[in-house]
Design a protein around this motif. Structure first.
Motif, mmCIF file in Angstrom:
data_model
loop_
_atom_site.group_PDB
_atom_site.id
_atom_site.type_symbol
_atom_site.label_atom_id
_atom_site.label_comp_id
_atom_site.label_asym_id
_atom_site.label_seq_id
_atom_site.Cartn_x
_atom_site.Cartn_y
_atom_site.Cartn_z
ATOM 1 N N ASN A 25 3.926 5.540 -5.693
ATOM 2 C CA ASN A 25 3.661 5.605 -7.012
ATOM 3 C C ASN A 25 2.488 6.745 -7.534
ATOM 4 O O ASN A 25 2.794 7.301 -8.627
ATOM 5 C CB ASN A 25 3.143 4.224 -7.486
ATOM 6 C CG ASN A 25 4.344 3.230 -7.494
ATOM 7 O OD1 ASN A 25 5.468 3.508 -7.345
ATOM 8 N ND2 ASN A 25 4.030 2.129 -7.575
ATOM 9 N N ALA A 26 1.484 6.678 -6.704
ATOM 10 C CA ALA A 26 0.459 7.455 -6.914
ATOM 11 C C ALA A 26 0.783 9.025 -6.869
ATOM 12 O O ALA A 26 0.217 9.764 -7.588
ATOM 13 C CB ALA A 26 -0.901 7.446 -6.071
ATOM 14 N N ASN A 27 1.802 9.294 -6.034
ATOM 15 C CA ASN A 27 2.442 10.439 -5.822
ATOM 16 C C ASN A 27 3.616 10.937 -6.723
ATOM 17 O O ASN A 27 4.391 11.734 -6.243
ATOM 18 C CB ASN A 27 2.764 10.925 -4.353
ATOM 19 C CG ASN A 27 1.475 11.129 -3.662
ATOM 20 O OD1 ASN A 27 0.683 12.182 -3.688
ATOM 21 N ND2 ASN A 27 0.617 10.019 -2.988
ATOM 22 N N SER A 28 3.992 10.098 -7.611
ATOM 23 C CA SER A 28 5.051 10.282 -8.506
ATOM 24 C C SER A 28 6.567 10.381 -7.620
ATOM 25 O O SER A 28 7.317 11.073 -8.036
ATOM 26 C CB SER A 28 4.865 11.421 -9.605
ATOM 27 O OG SER A 28 3.832 11.073 -10.103
ATOM 28 N N GLN B 33 -5.847 6.828 3.294
ATOM 29 C CA GLN B 33 -5.307 6.667 2.110
ATOM 30 C C GLN B 33 -4.481 5.419 1.546
ATOM 31 O O GLN B 33 -4.776 5.143 0.210
ATOM 32 C CB GLN B 33 -4.173 7.947 2.081
ATOM 33 C CG GLN B 33 -4.720 9.283 2.019
ATOM 34 C CD GLN B 33 -3.454 10.347 2.518
ATOM 35 O OE1 GLN B 33 -2.808 10.206 3.495
ATOM 36 N NE2 GLN B 33 -3.632 11.437 1.553
ATOM 37 N N ASN C 45 0.659 -1.293 -0.067
ATOM 38 C CA ASN C 45 0.027 0.046 -0.094
ATOM 39 C C ASN C 45 0.859 1.296 -0.002
ATOM 40 O O ASN C 45 0.524 2.281 -0.568
ATOM 41 C CB ASN C 45 -1.077 -0.142 1.101
ATOM 42 C CG ASN C 45 -1.909 -1.026 1.019
ATOM 43 O OD1 ASN C 45 -1.781 -2.299 1.102
ATOM 44 N ND2 ASN C 45 -3.328 -0.676 0.742
ATOM 45 N N GLU D 11 -4.261 -1.219 -6.130
ATOM 46 C CA GLU D 11 -3.072 -0.698 -6.688
ATOM 47 C C GLU D 11 -2.312 -1.719 -6.203
ATOM 48 O O GLU D 11 -1.102 -2.163 -6.639
ATOM 49 C CB GLU D 11 -2.713 0.749 -6.682
ATOM 50 C CG GLU D 11 -3.519 1.429 -7.612
ATOM 51 C CD GLU D 11 -4.955 1.999 -7.106
ATOM 52 O OE1 GLU D 11 -5.474 1.193 -5.983
ATOM 53 O OE2 GLU D 11 -5.574 2.852 -7.514
ATOM 54 N N LEU E 268 -5.956 2.660 -1.566
ATOM 55 C CA LEU E 268 -5.006 1.944 -2.814
ATOM 56 C C LEU E 268 -4.816 0.556 -2.713
ATOM 57 O O LEU E 268 -3.809 -0.049 -3.276
ATOM 58 C CB LEU E 268 -3.605 2.573 -2.513
ATOM 59 C CG LEU E 268 -3.550 4.130 -2.710
ATOM 60 C CD1 LEU E 268 -2.360 4.790 -2.130
ATOM 61 C CD2 LEU E 268 -3.681 4.620 -4.475
ATOM 62 N N ALA F 281 2.142 1.745 -3.371
ATOM 63 C CA ALA F 281 1.082 2.220 -4.212
ATOM 64 C C ALA F 281 1.060 3.803 -4.065
ATOM 65 O O ALA F 281 0.882 4.513 -5.048
ATOM 66 C CB ALA F 281 0.009 1.401 -4.001
ATOM 67 N N TYR F 282 1.037 3.914 -2.783
ATOM 68 C CA TYR F 282 1.080 5.493 -2.471
ATOM 69 C C TYR F 282 1.915 6.405 -2.803
ATOM 70 O O TYR F 282 1.952 7.358 -3.579
ATOM 71 C CB TYR F 282 0.986 5.753 -0.661
ATOM 72 C CG TYR F 282 0.985 7.099 -0.367
ATOM 73 C CD1 TYR F 282 -0.223 7.865 -0.386
ATOM 74 C CD2 TYR F 282 1.946 7.767 0.040
ATOM 75 C CE1 TYR F 282 -0.276 9.016 0.201
ATOM 76 C CE2 TYR F 282 2.188 8.845 0.858
ATOM 77 C CZ TYR F 282 0.775 9.714 0.712
ATOM 78 O OH TYR F 282 0.829 11.103 1.164
#
Length: 102
Positions: free
Chosen positions: A14-17, A52, A8, A59, A56, A11-12
């Motif tokens: 990755n989601a925030n680049s 949060q 997780n 993902e 995710l 994924a967090y």
């Protein structure tokens, strides 16, 4: 496939680049009798909340499945490369890389 907080968090990020280095220990997870929590956070972005991370989960599951596939593929490639070496056959580039990299 069982998911854990580690995926997780990935994924967090990755989601925030956010790029991270697994070897740099930029975050740590502690498991206290089945309750996993973030105990170290060394990033410029805010530490994620449990909500949060939970959001995710899809993902995170995909990350876990990709990890399993990568390990399986690497293992199968090594087996194939060994068999070819024993038989005196030519290796593919992926097989050669599997034997000499990492």
């Amino acid at each position: 496939m069982r998911n854990n907080i580690y995926n997780n968090v990935r994924a967090y990020l990755n989601a925030n680049s956010v790029e991270y280095d697994l070897m740099a220990n930029q975050f740590e997870i502690t498991d206290d009798n089945g309750t996993q929590t973030i105990t170290k956070w060394d990033f410029e972005i805010a530490e994620p909340t449990q909500e949060q991370l939970t959001a995710l989960s899809t993902e995170a599951t995909a990350i876990a499945e990709a990890d399993v596939l990568a390990v399986t593929t690497r293992t199968n490639t090594k087996v194939s490369a060994k068999a070819k070496l024993i038989a005196g056959e030519k290796l593919t580039e992926a097989e050669a890389d599997t034997l000499v990299l990492r």
